[in-house]
Design an enzyme around this catalytic site. Structure first.
Site, PDB file in Angstrom:
ATOM      1  CG  ASP A 140      -2.713   6.667   4.641  1.00 10.68           C
ATOM      2  OD1 ASP A 140      -3.501   7.526   5.066  1.00 10.68           O
ATOM      3  OD2 ASP A 140      -2.997   5.894   3.718  1.00 10.68           O
ATOM      4  CB  CYS A 189      -4.789   7.895  -0.528  1.00  7.85           C
ATOM      5  SG  CYS A 189      -6.521   7.877  -0.129  1.00  7.85           S
ATOM      6  CG  ASP A 228      -2.062  -1.000   1.106  1.00 12.62           C
ATOM      7  OD1 ASP A 228      -2.915  -0.803   0.216  1.00 12.62           O
ATOM      8  OD2 ASP A 228      -2.095  -1.978   1.873  1.00 12.62           O
ATOM      9  CG  HIS A 231      -7.936   6.854   6.174  1.00  5.53           C
ATOM     10  ND1 HIS A 231      -7.339   6.223   5.105  1.00  5.53           N
ATOM     11  CD2 HIS A 231      -7.219   6.495   7.262  1.00  5.53           C
ATOM     12  CE1 HIS A 231      -6.295   5.519   5.530  1.00  5.53           C
ATOM     13  NE2 HIS A 231      -6.200   5.666   6.845  1.00  5.53           N
ATOM     14  NE  ARG A 253      -0.498   1.845   4.021  1.00  4.85           N
ATOM     15  CZ  ARG A 253      -0.978   2.993   3.577  1.00  4.85           C
ATOM     16  NH1 ARG A 253      -2.256   3.258   3.723  1.00  4.85           N
ATOM     17  NH2 ARG A 253      -0.204   3.882   2.997  1.00  4.85           N
TER      18      ARG A 253
HETATM   19  C1  CIR Z   1      -5.241   0.998   3.183  1.00  8.97           C
HETATM   20  O1  CIR Z   1      -6.198   0.282   3.522  1.00  8.97           O
HETATM   21  O2  CIR Z   1      -4.457   1.462   3.991  1.00  8.97           O
HETATM   22  C2  CIR Z   1      -5.021   1.259   1.712  1.00  8.97           C
HETATM   23  N1  CIR Z   1      -5.467   0.145   0.966  1.00  8.97           N
HETATM   24  C3  CIR Z   1      -5.770   2.511   1.299  1.00  8.97           C
HETATM   25  C4  CIR Z   1      -5.252   3.754   1.958  1.00  8.97           C
HETATM   26  C5  CIR Z   1      -6.015   4.957   1.537  1.00  8.97           C
HETATM   27  N2  CIR Z   1      -5.408   6.107   2.075  1.00  8.97           N
HETATM   28  C6  CIR Z   1      -6.071   7.188   2.477  1.00  8.97           C
HETATM   29  O3  CIR Z   1      -7.298   7.200   2.524  1.00  8.97           O
HETATM   30  N3  CIR Z   1      -5.338   8.208   2.888  1.00  8.97           N
END
Ligand code: CIR
Length: 256
Positions: free
Chosen positions: A67, A251, A61, A164, A86
């Site tokens: 993030d 993201c 990811d 989020h 992550r």
């Molecule tokens: C996750 O679940 O962490 C990733 N597949 C998606 C992250 C999305 N990021 C965000 O909304 N800032």
């Protein structure tokens, strides 16, 4: 105004990324790369310098670079991502942050606090922080203390339905805010000019304002119209492969 953006190329392992929508299928890597190219071009059109970090196969990811760090006008905060797969991304973003911030301007969220940048929404010098499955109370406490140390402020927003905070609410500057689902009725957002996103286009609540232009995901006509009606020039970017991993436009970058 933003001068800089940091992105990270998606890795082949992205097909194993976290998703709450497996019915959408696995991302097509080649297509994801092309969409990433288009995303970078759109950002450049908005007048920012884009730093492109290399793909990191250890973290499926890791293209969702928003993030592991939060960048403010005064300081950068390395987060402590709540998703176990992550968490290590935080160590890989520091190098890029150091290119822009001296050590005294880099702060850290420390265990047992967890926080992911997708839960942080900047409105001027105030930061709303979503308490989610990824961001806990202690993470928010530390984050707000860091903001206050640097002359900024923060407040907690609870969320139940989405991954989020910015999955469902995004600030477009000029008092304008896109709101969907559980955020439509939040009292803390009542003072903004809220544009309610219809349920079937909820994914597109995640638009990004970049220097007066708004980048909108492709394929959501009601949201595109609403943003144009607010008076913003719009650039459409297809994010279909990232949507399969619950990822959106915000993201995919750090904007500062
Ligand atoms: C996750 O679940 O962490 C990733 N597949 C998606 C992250 C999305 N990021 C965000 O909304 N800032």
């Amino acid at each position: 105004m933003f001068q800089n953006v940091i992105v990270r190329r998606p890795c082949k392992a992205m097909v194993e990324g976290i998703t709450s929508n497996p019915q959408l299928g696995k991302p097509d890597y080649e297509k994801a790369l092309r969409q990433h190219d288009t995303y970078i071009e759109a950002l450049k059109q908005c007048g920012v310098k884009v730093t492109v970090l290399p793909a990191d196969e250890r973290y499926p990811d890791s293209c969702f670079v928003e993030d592991p760090a939060v960048i403010t006008r005064k300081c950068a905060i390395i987060t402590n991502p709540g998703a176990a797969s992550r968490n290590g991304e935080k160590d890989e973003i520091i190098g890029a942050i150091r290119e822009f911030f001296s050590e005294d301007k880099i702060e850290y969220i420390k265990a047992p606090g967890t926080l992911e940048g997708g839960d942080v929404m900047m409105v001027g010098d105030h930061f709303y922080v979503g308490r989610s499955a990824r961001t806990n109370e202690e993470g928010i406490r530390q984050f707000i203390a860091i903001l206050e140390k640097h002359g900024l402020s923060g407040s907690e927003v609870t969320l139940e339905e989405v991954l989020h905070l910015k999955t469902g609410v995004n600030y477009l500057e000029n008092n304008n805010m896109l709101v969907s689902g559980e955020f439509v009725t939040k009292p803390e957002f009542a003072k903004y000019n809220r544009v309610e996103i219809p349920e079937e286009e909820a994914y597109a609540a995640n638009c990004i304002w970049v220097n007066g232009t708004v980048i909108v995901p492709m394929g959501f006509p009601a949201v595109e119209k609403a943003v144009r009606d607010l008076g913003y020039p719009v650039i459409l970017v297809d994010t279909s492969e990232y949507r399969k991993l619950d990822g959106g436009l915000s993201c995919l970058s750090l904007r500062f």
